[in-house]
Motif scaffolding. Structure first.
Motif, PDB file in Angstrom:
ATOM      1  N   LEU A 133       0.704  -1.219   0.002  1.00  0.00           N
ATOM      2  CA  LEU A 133       0.124   0.001  -0.051  1.00  0.00           C
ATOM      3  C   LEU A 133       0.787   1.196  -0.033  1.00  0.00           C
ATOM      4  CD1 LEU A 133      -2.777  -1.122   2.585  1.00  0.00           C
ATOM      5  CD2 LEU A 133      -2.859  -0.866  -0.160  1.00  0.00           C
ATOM      6  N   ASN A 134       2.046   1.395   0.629  1.00  0.00           N
ATOM      7  CA  ASN A 134       2.949   2.335   0.603  1.00  0.00           C
ATOM      8  C   ASN A 134       3.299   2.985  -0.819  1.00  0.00           C
ATOM      9  OD1 ASN A 134       3.029   3.089   3.283  1.00  0.00           O
ATOM     10  ND2 ASN A 134       4.729   1.634   3.828  1.00  0.00           N
ATOM     11  N   ALA A 135       3.133   2.004  -1.934  1.00  0.00           N
ATOM     12  CA  ALA A 135       3.475   2.264  -3.281  1.00  0.00           C
ATOM     13  C   ALA A 135       2.583   3.279  -3.638  1.00  0.00           C
ATOM     14  CB  ALA A 135       3.426   0.989  -4.019  1.00  0.00           C
ATOM     15  N   TRP A 174      -3.645   9.825   2.211  1.00  0.00           N
ATOM     16  CA  TRP A 174      -3.113   9.644   3.811  1.00  0.00           C
ATOM     17  C   TRP A 174      -1.745   9.331   3.640  1.00  0.00           C
ATOM     18  CZ3 TRP A 174      -5.966   8.872   8.073  1.00  0.00           C
ATOM     19  CH2 TRP A 174      -5.627   7.900   9.194  1.00  0.00           C
ATOM     20  N   LEU A 175      -1.082   8.978   2.647  1.00  0.00           N
ATOM     21  CA  LEU A 175       0.408   9.041   2.633  1.00  0.00           C
ATOM     22  C   LEU A 175       1.081  10.033   2.339  1.00  0.00           C
ATOM     23  CD1 LEU A 175       0.469   5.397   0.744  1.00  0.00           C
ATOM     24  CD2 LEU A 175       0.790   5.699   3.104  1.00  0.00           C
ATOM     25  N   ASP A 176       0.489  10.815   1.443  1.00  0.00           N
ATOM     26  CA  ASP A 176       1.530  12.075   1.061  1.00  0.00           C
ATOM     27  C   ASP A 176       1.903  12.940   2.234  1.00  0.00           C
ATOM     28  OD1 ASP A 176      -0.658  13.489   1.126  1.00  0.00           O
ATOM     29  OD2 ASP A 176      -0.976  13.633  -0.889  1.00  0.00           O
ATOM     30  N   GLU A 177       2.731  13.849   1.800  1.00  0.00           N
ATOM     31  CA  GLU A 177       3.144  14.719   3.072  1.00  0.00           C
ATOM     32  C   GLU A 177       2.349  16.348   2.993  1.00  0.00           C
ATOM     33  OE1 GLU A 177       7.301  15.323   2.546  1.00  0.00           O
ATOM     34  OE2 GLU A 177       7.872  13.258   2.952  1.00  0.00           O
ATOM     35  N   ASP A 178       1.491  16.301   1.896  1.00  0.00           N
ATOM     36  CA  ASP A 178       0.828  17.633   1.998  1.00  0.00           C
ATOM     37  C   ASP A 178      -0.523  17.472   2.570  1.00  0.00           C
ATOM     38  OD1 ASP A 178      -1.076  16.888  -0.074  1.00  0.00           O
ATOM     39  OD2 ASP A 178       0.934  17.389  -1.668  1.00  0.00           O
ATOM     40  N   SER A 179      -1.300  18.582   2.605  1.00  0.00           N
ATOM     41  CA  SER A 179      -2.672  18.314   3.045  1.00  0.00           C
ATOM     42  C   SER A 179      -3.601  19.027   1.894  1.00  0.00           C
ATOM     43  CB  SER A 179      -2.601  19.612   4.262  1.00  0.00           C
ATOM     44  OG  SER A 179      -2.065  18.822   5.235  1.00  0.00           O
ATOM     45  N   LEU A 180      -3.133  18.724   0.726  1.00  0.00           N
ATOM     46  CA  LEU A 180      -4.174  19.071  -0.482  1.00  0.00           C
ATOM     47  C   LEU A 180      -4.734  17.812  -1.004  1.00  0.00           C
ATOM     48  CD1 LEU A 180      -1.409  21.508  -2.384  1.00  0.00           C
ATOM     49  CD2 LEU A 180      -3.195  22.060  -0.700  1.00  0.00           C
ATOM     50  N   LEU A 181      -5.911  17.987  -1.426  1.00  0.00           N
ATOM     51  CA  LEU A 181      -6.674  17.031  -2.131  1.00  0.00           C
ATOM     52  C   LEU A 181      -6.004  16.624  -3.445  1.00  0.00           C
ATOM     53  CD1 LEU A 181     -10.420  18.158  -1.236  1.00  0.00           C
ATOM     54  CD2 LEU A 181      -8.996  16.151  -0.391  1.00  0.00           C
ATOM     55  N   SER A 182      -5.766  15.323  -3.529  1.00  0.00           N
ATOM     56  CA  SER A 182      -5.143  14.849  -4.840  1.00  0.00           C
ATOM     57  C   SER A 182      -6.125  14.832  -6.081  1.00  0.00           C
ATOM     58  CB  SER A 182      -4.504  13.486  -4.749  1.00  0.00           C
ATOM     59  OG  SER A 182      -5.410  12.699  -4.360  1.00  0.00           O
ATOM     60  N   THR A 183      -7.334  14.397  -5.732  1.00  0.00           N
ATOM     61  CA  THR A 183      -8.280  14.351  -6.862  1.00  0.00           C
ATOM     62  C   THR A 183      -9.990  14.199  -6.258  1.00  0.00           C
ATOM     63  OG1 THR A 183      -9.066  13.010  -8.756  1.00  0.00           O
ATOM     64  CG2 THR A 183      -8.342  11.936  -6.925  1.00  0.00           C
ATOM     65  N   THR A 216      -4.792  13.254   9.303  1.00  0.00           N
ATOM     66  CA  THR A 216      -4.343  11.977   8.417  1.00  0.00           C
ATOM     67  C   THR A 216      -2.834  11.785   8.650  1.00  0.00           C
ATOM     68  OG1 THR A 216      -3.722  13.712   6.838  1.00  0.00           O
ATOM     69  CG2 THR A 216      -5.553  12.459   6.362  1.00  0.00           C
ATOM     70  N   ALA A 217      -2.244  10.672   8.267  1.00  0.00           N
ATOM     71  CA  ALA A 217      -0.786  10.309   8.877  1.00  0.00           C
ATOM     72  C   ALA A 217       0.132  11.319   8.026  1.00  0.00           C
ATOM     73  CB  ALA A 217      -0.591   8.881   8.738  1.00  0.00           C
ATOM     74  N   ASN A 218      -0.157  11.400   6.901  1.00  0.00           N
ATOM     75  CA  ASN A 218       0.643  12.208   5.992  1.00  0.00           C
ATOM     76  C   ASN A 218       2.192  11.563   6.059  1.00  0.00           C
ATOM     77  OD1 ASN A 218      -0.909  13.791   5.091  1.00  0.00           O
ATOM     78  ND2 ASN A 218      -0.629  15.510   6.477  1.00  0.00           N
TER      79      ASN A 218
END
Length: 328
Positions: free
Chosen positions: A105-107, A154-163, A181-183
Motif C-alpha cells: 500500500l505504501n507504493a 493518507w500517505l503523501d506529505e501535504d494536506s491538499l486533495l489529490s483528486t 491524516t498520517a501524511n
C-alpha cells in the motif's frame, strides 16, 4: 469480675478474633492473587522468549534458504508451511510469507507523472490497485478511484486533495471524533480502518491481497511466490489479462518457479498482449521482504509475534518491525 463483665470480655475477645480472621483471610487472598499474577507473568515471559526464538530460527532459515539462489520460490525451505515444534511445557508454530506476493500500500504514495496533455497520469502501481479493487472488491462501498485517492492522500506529505473523491486533514478534522491524516508511510495494514468511509466489509475484501512494507514505496510482485488464490494480483497488474488466465499461468509455473520474467512473458496466456515497460518493471522473480507469524504457548499462556524481515544483497536478514498480539 461479675458475670456481666466476664460476658463483655468474652464478646470483646470474640470480636477481636473475628477481625483477625477476616484480616488473615483477606491477606491470604491477596497473597494468592499476587502469586497467581506472578506465575502468569512468568509464563507469559517464557512464551515471549519462545516467540523470539522462533524469530531467530526464521532469520537463520531465510538466510540458508536464499544463500546463492538466483530466484525466490515456494519450493525453498522458508516457504514450507505448518511448521510446529514441541518444547518444554509448550509449543512453537510459525509461518513465513513473502511480502512481495501482495500489494504494498505504501507504493500508492508515489505521485503520477504529468503527461503530454498536461494531465497527471496514474502510476502503474496506482492503476494496478484500482483494477485489483474492481476484480476483488466488487461490493466496495465507494468507487475504486476514490479509495485509491484516499490512501494516496493518507500517505503523501501535504494536506491538499489529490483528486475528486479523496479526503484530507479537513475531512477528518470535521468528524464527530476528529483526527488527522498520517501524511507519512503506513506501518500496518490496520491503518486502513482509519480512512474515511472504509467499512469492515471493505477491509475484509482487501486484507488477503494487501500488505505494508516499512519505509518502502516500491511495488515489486514476485511471480514465483504467487498462489492461485493471489493470482488476481497478476491480472490486476496486466489489464488485458483475465483472472482465469492468471490462475492458469500460476498453475503452469515450473516447480522451482520462473528463472526470469522472459519465461513468464513467453506463456501462451500473454500471447498478443503488449505489456508496457512500467508494468514489466513491477514484475520480479526475487524477494527481499518477508513476514513471520509466530504462535507460541507455555503452560496456560500464549503469545503471538509478527516480525517483518528484509534480506539484503549480502544475504543478511534484518528485522524491520515487530508487532505483538497478532496481525491487524
Amino acid at each position: 469480675m461479675d458475670r456481666s463483665q466476664r460476658g463483655a470480655a468474652l464478646i470483646t475477645v470474640l470480636m477481636i478474633v473475628a477481625i483477625v480472621v477476616v484480616i488473615a483471610v483477606n491477606m491470604t487472598g491477596r497473597l494468592q492473587l499476587q502469586l497467581q499474577r506472578q506465575q502468569n507473568l512468568q509464563q507469559q515471559q517464557q512464551a515471549f522468549w519462545y516467540a523470539m526464538g522462533a524469530e531467530h530460527f526464521a532469520r537463520v532459515l531465510l538466510s540458508r534458504s536464499l544463500s546463492g539462489q538466483e530466484t525466490v520460490n515456494l519450493e525453498q525451505d522458508w516457504a514450507q508451511s505448518g511448521a510446529s515444534f514441541v518444547v518444554t511445557d509448550g509449543n512453537i508454530a510459525g509461518e513465513i510469507t513473502d511480502l512481495q506476493a501482495c500489494f504494498n500500500l505504501n507504493a500508492l504514495q508515489q505521485p503520477g507523472q504529468r503527461g503530454t496533455s498536461g494531465r497527471i497520469e496514474q502510476t502503474a502501481a496506482q492503476r494496478s490497485f484500482i483494477r485489483l479493487l474492481e476484480l476483488a472488491a466488487t461490493d466496495l462501498s465507494m468507487p475504486a478511484e476514490y479509495l485509491m485517492a484516499r490512501v494516496h492522500d493518507w500517505l503523501d506529505e501535504d494536506s491538499l486533495l489529490s483528486t475528486a473523491g479523496s479526503a484530507e486533514e479537513d475531512d477528518y478534522a470535521a468528524l464527530q471524533f476528529p483526527y488527522y491524516t498520517a501524511n507519512s508511510l503506513m506501518v500496518s495494514v490496520s491503518e486502513l480502518r482509519q480512512m474515511l468511509d472504509i467499512t469492515p466489509a471493505d477491509l475484509q475484501m482487501l486484507l488477503p491481497y494487501v500488505c505494508v512494507l516499512p519505509e518502502n514505496t516500491q511495488y515489486q510482485l514476485n511471480i514465483n511466490t504467487l498462489t492461485e488464490d493471489t493470482a488476481i494480483l497478476l491480472a490486476a497488474l496486466v489489464p488485458q489479462l483475465t483472472e482465469a488466465d492468471a490462475i492458469d499461468m500460476i498453475a503452469e509455473r515450473p516447480e522451482n518457479g520462473f528463472n526470469s520474467i522472459d519465461e513468464l512473458l513467453a506463456l501462451p496466456q500473454l500471447a498478443g498482449i503488449e505489456m508496457a515497460d512500467d508494468v514489466k518493471a513491477l514484475l520480479t522473480v526475487k524477494s527481499s521482504y518477508f513476514q513471520l507469524l509466530a504462535t507460541t504457548s507455555y503452560l496456560e499462556s500464549g503469545f503471538v509475534l509478527t516480525s517483518i524481515f528484509r534480506v539484503d544483497d549480502e544475504n543478511t536478514v534484518r528485522v524491520l518491525a515487530r508487532r505483538f498480539g497478532g496481525q491487524g
